[in-house]
Design a protein around this motif. Structure first.
Motif, PDB file in Angstrom:
ATOM      1  N   ILE A 193       9.821  48.836 -45.749  1.00 54.90           N
ATOM      2  CA  ILE A 193       8.695  49.072 -44.852  1.00 54.90           C
ATOM      3  C   ILE A 193       8.496  47.837 -43.981  1.00 54.90           C
ATOM      4  N   GLU A 194       7.654  47.984 -42.974  1.00 52.34           N
ATOM      5  CA  GLU A 194       7.369  46.894 -42.051  1.00 52.34           C
ATOM      6  C   GLU A 194       6.030  46.265 -42.396  1.00 52.34           C
ATOM      7  N   ASP A 195       5.978  44.941 -42.338  1.00 47.33           N
ATOM      8  CA  ASP A 195       4.738  44.216 -42.607  1.00 47.33           C
ATOM      9  C   ASP A 195       3.868  44.265 -41.351  1.00 47.33           C
ATOM     10  N   LEU A 196       3.115  45.348 -41.210  1.00 49.15           N
ATOM     11  CA  LEU A 196       2.332  45.560 -40.002  1.00 49.15           C
ATOM     12  C   LEU A 196       1.074  44.701 -39.988  1.00 49.15           C
ATOM     13  N   ASN A 197       0.707  44.264 -38.803  1.00 49.65           N
ATOM     14  CA  ASN A 197      -0.532  43.520 -38.598  1.00 49.65           C
ATOM     15  C   ASN A 197      -1.647  44.532 -38.340  1.00 49.65           C
ATOM     16  N   VAL A 198      -2.246  45.024 -39.430  1.00 49.86           N
ATOM     17  CA  VAL A 198      -3.237  46.094 -39.315  1.00 49.86           C
ATOM     18  C   VAL A 198      -4.467  45.622 -38.546  1.00 49.86           C
ATOM     19  N   SER A 199      -4.900  44.394 -38.797  1.00 50.94           N
ATOM     20  CA  SER A 199      -6.071  43.874 -38.089  1.00 50.94           C
ATOM     21  C   SER A 199      -5.820  43.800 -36.597  1.00 50.94           C
ATOM     22  N   GLY A 200      -4.609  43.399 -36.223  1.00 53.69           N
ATOM     23  CA  GLY A 200      -4.274  43.353 -34.801  1.00 53.69           C
ATOM     24  C   GLY A 200      -4.207  44.741 -34.182  1.00 53.69           C
ATOM     25  N   LEU A 201      -3.676  45.702 -34.934  1.00 60.13           N
ATOM     26  CA  LEU A 201      -3.622  47.069 -34.422  1.00 60.13           C
ATOM     27  C   LEU A 201      -5.017  47.661 -34.267  1.00 60.13           C
ATOM     28  N   MET A 202      -5.911  47.310 -35.191  1.00 64.55           N
ATOM     29  CA  MET A 202      -7.275  47.821 -35.114  1.00 64.55           C
ATOM     30  C   MET A 202      -8.040  47.263 -33.922  1.00 64.55           C
ATOM     31  N   ALA A 203      -7.555  46.156 -33.351  1.00 59.70           N
ATOM     32  CA  ALA A 203      -8.215  45.586 -32.180  1.00 59.70           C
ATOM     33  C   ALA A 203      -8.021  46.449 -30.941  1.00 59.70           C
ATOM     34  N   ASN A 204      -7.029  47.334 -30.959  1.00 57.22           N
ATOM     35  CA  ASN A 204      -6.812  48.267 -29.847  1.00 57.22           C
ATOM     36  C   ASN A 204      -7.804  49.417 -29.981  1.00 57.22           C
ATOM     37  N   HIS A 205      -8.839  49.417 -29.136  1.00 61.49           N
ATOM     38  CA  HIS A 205      -9.899  50.411 -29.293  1.00 61.49           C
ATOM     39  C   HIS A 205      -9.427  51.826 -29.020  1.00 61.49           C
ATOM     40  N   CYS A 206      -8.292  51.975 -28.362  1.00 62.33           N
ATOM     41  CA  CYS A 206      -7.769  53.326 -28.094  1.00 62.33           C
ATOM     42  C   CYS A 206      -7.102  53.928 -29.336  1.00 62.33           C
ATOM     43  N   LEU A 207      -6.590  53.075 -30.218  1.00 62.85           N
ATOM     44  CA  LEU A 207      -5.839  53.556 -31.380  1.00 62.85           C
ATOM     45  C   LEU A 207      -6.520  53.228 -32.704  1.00 62.85           C
ATOM     46  N   ALA A 208      -7.636  52.505 -32.665  1.00 63.30           N
ATOM     47  CA  ALA A 208      -8.248  52.020 -33.900  1.00 63.30           C
ATOM     48  C   ALA A 208      -8.627  53.161 -34.841  1.00 63.30           C
ATOM     49  N   LYS A 209      -9.198  54.225 -34.294  1.00 69.50           N
ATOM     50  CA  LYS A 209      -9.646  55.334 -35.138  1.00 69.50           C
ATOM     51  C   LYS A 209      -8.458  56.021 -35.814  1.00 69.50           C
ATOM     52  N   SER A 210      -7.386  56.217 -35.068  1.00 69.85           N
ATOM     53  CA  SER A 210      -6.203  56.880 -35.626  1.00 69.85           C
ATOM     54  C   SER A 210      -5.507  56.000 -36.661  1.00 69.85           C
ATOM     55  N   ILE A 211      -5.483  54.699 -36.415  1.00 71.20           N
ATOM     56  CA  ILE A 211      -4.835  53.781 -37.359  1.00 71.20           C
ATOM     57  C   ILE A 211      -5.639  53.694 -38.647  1.00 71.20           C
ATOM     58  N   ALA A 212      -6.968  53.652 -38.512  1.00 66.93           N
ATOM     59  CA  ALA A 212      -7.811  53.612 -39.708  1.00 66.93           C
ATOM     60  C   ALA A 212      -7.674  54.897 -40.512  1.00 66.93           C
ATOM     61  N   ARG A 232       0.424  50.860 -48.710  1.00 69.78           N
ATOM     62  CA  ARG A 232       1.205  49.739 -49.248  1.00 69.78           C
ATOM     63  C   ARG A 232       0.769  49.408 -50.668  1.00 69.78           C
ATOM     64  N   ARG A 233      -0.521  49.509 -50.962  1.00 65.07           N
ATOM     65  CA  ARG A 233      -1.005  49.217 -52.310  1.00 65.07           C
ATOM     66  C   ARG A 233      -0.397  50.177 -53.328  1.00 65.07           C
ATOM     67  N   GLN A 234      -0.412  51.473 -53.015  1.00 66.93           N
ATOM     68  CA  GLN A 234       0.157  52.462 -53.926  1.00 66.93           C
ATOM     69  C   GLN A 234       1.666  52.287 -54.065  1.00 66.93           C
ATOM     70  N   LEU A 235       2.330  52.025 -52.941  1.00 67.16           N
ATOM     71  CA  LEU A 235       3.784  51.904 -52.975  1.00 67.16           C
ATOM     72  C   LEU A 235       4.212  50.683 -53.784  1.00 67.16           C
ATOM     73  N   THR A 236       3.417  49.619 -53.757  1.00 66.06           N
ATOM     74  CA  THR A 236       3.765  48.389 -54.477  1.00 66.06           C
ATOM     75  C   THR A 236       3.818  48.626 -55.982  1.00 66.06           C
ATOM     76  N   TYR A 237       2.769  49.231 -56.541  1.00 67.28           N
ATOM     77  CA  TYR A 237       2.766  49.400 -57.998  1.00 67.28           C
ATOM     78  C   TYR A 237       3.643  50.571 -58.435  1.00 67.28           C
ATOM     79  N   LYS A 238       3.838  51.567 -57.597  1.00 70.73           N
ATOM     80  CA  LYS A 238       4.688  52.694 -57.988  1.00 70.73           C
ATOM     81  C   LYS A 238       6.166  52.310 -57.974  1.00 70.73           C
ATOM     82  N   CYS A 239       6.552  51.435 -57.060  1.00 76.33           N
ATOM     83  CA  CYS A 239       7.940  50.960 -57.075  1.00 76.33           C
ATOM     84  C   CYS A 239       8.219  50.181 -58.363  1.00 76.33           C
TER      85      CYS A 239
END
Length: 370
Positions: free
Chosen positions: A273-292, A300-307
């Motif tokens: 997977i890619e280490d996405l900058n979620v906080s930076g993506l949320m700064a885009n007000h056009c995409l913030a709602k969809s990203i959230a 990522r939390r679920q995938l970490t312990y399930k792996c």
């Protein structure tokens, strides 16, 4: 490894009242402790030459027994561990704030006062016995559950919480990893907005968009609640409908992510997977709602312990790796705008879906980073 188990409780009115009392005492202890800590911080700020020592969790509990319990006899109607753990959590919250700890990509803020009916929860410690479809908790007795519980466990603590009008109990226990037979080796996973996840194998998982699809109904419920008289029973009922809708939205998101992460961890030996900058993506007000609405942190939390549980390896690629701008065939890098959904390579003339191209590039990174 240690995992948690959470299930809903099947309660009658008397049991609901007892749980509400425990949550109320824990909330009162938290708010009292927070108020005391704020006063000490203000005093130290105004008197730098005569500072008071900031209280620890043990100090707060001693003060609580000496000053608060004597004046509030209803504290003795619940388990003593309920206010104890509330003060422990408050002390941990201050420690995280002073150490500038990061959570979900953001700095932990100053502890806030708790309000009745919002995130009600408490922690119990003592004799906890797990039976087939019930659990025995200190001071509360035997509480029934809707599903079977894992047997042969003896947890030391249990957390009881409320979501809308439903009560849940959670406890953690040790479990041995159970590696599964993997059909495929490495797989790249590219998260998106229109499609929740695109795998390098060509498989796609649709995005249910639970919040966007519930916005119209949520707006109607919130408007109806705002028209009710404050403090009335009708307003409480209307607010409960809003809380149920929020809980339903969150449950749809969690269920989708659980199925996706389980499939990835069970079927592939390496998940990239890619280490996405979620906080930076949320700064885009056009995409913030969809990203959230995607729940990237929960994914990522679920995938970490399930792996770890199913014997897979989770590989995280640097966030600056141009997975969407690199041709998966020849490696040529070119600029692409967000609205372009098909990658047309200018060097080898290859044409491939943008998300699939990114997923293949992530999968190829598994060989480089291995």
């Amino acid at each position: 490894m240690r995992i948690s188990f959470k299930t809903e409780l099947k309660l009658n009115n008397r049991e609901r009242t007892q749980l509400a009392k425990h949550a109320g005492v824990a909330r009162h202890a938290w708010n009292w402790g927070l108020d005391l800590c704020q006063k000490i911080l203000n005093y130290n700020r105004e008197n730098p030459d005569d500072k008071l020592r900031f209280p620890s969790a043990i100090d707060l509990h001693k003060f609580l027994v000496k000053w608060v319990k004597a004046e509030n006899p209803w504290y003795y109607e619940v388990s003593k561990t309920s206010p104890q753990y509330a003060l422990r959590h408050l002390s941990s919250a201050f420690s995280d704030f002073f150490r500038k700890k990061m959570a979900n990509g953001r700095r932990v803020g100053f502890p806030r006062f708790k309000k009745k009916g919002q995130h009600d929860s408490f922690t119990l410690q003592g004799t906890i016995k797990i039976k087939h479809r019930s659990i025995q908790l200190p001071k509360l007795g035997i509480l029934k559950t809707y599903e079977r519980l894992p047997q042969g466990l003896a947890p030391k603590t249990a957390v009881v919480s409320r979501t809308a009008d439903r009560w849940f109990v959670a406890f953690s226990y040790e479990i041995e990893p159970n590696p599964t037979v993997k059909m495929l080796t490495a797989v790249g996973v590219d998260l998106g907005i229109k499609t929740l996840a695109t795998l390098s194998t060509g498989e796609t998982f649709p995005n249910p968009q639970p919040y966007r699809k519930s916005q119209a109904r949520l707006a109607r419920l919130q408007k109806a609640a705002s028209r009710k008289v404050k403090g009335s029973k009708n307003r409480h009922k209307a607010n409960m409908k809003v809380a149920k809708q929020h809980a339903r939205t969150a449950n749809i998101r969690k269920d989708t992510l659980n199925k996706l992460t389980t499939h990835l961890a069970k079927s592939h030996s390496q998940v990239v997977i890619e280490d996405l900058n979620v906080s930076g993506l949320m700064a885009n007000h056009c995409l913030a709602k969809s990203i959230a609405d995607l729940g990237m942190y929960e994914f990522r939390r679920q995938l970490t312990y399930k792996c770890e549980l199913y014997g897979s390896e989770l590989i995280t690629v640097n966030r600056f790796f141009p997975s969407s701008k690199t041709c998966s065939g020849c490696g040529h890098i070119q600029d692409m705008s967000l609205k372009e959904r098909v990658f047309n390579c200018q060097q080898c003339n290859a044409s491939i879906d943008r998300d699939l191209n990114a997923a293949i590039n992530l999968r190829n990174q598994a060989l480089i980073l291995a």
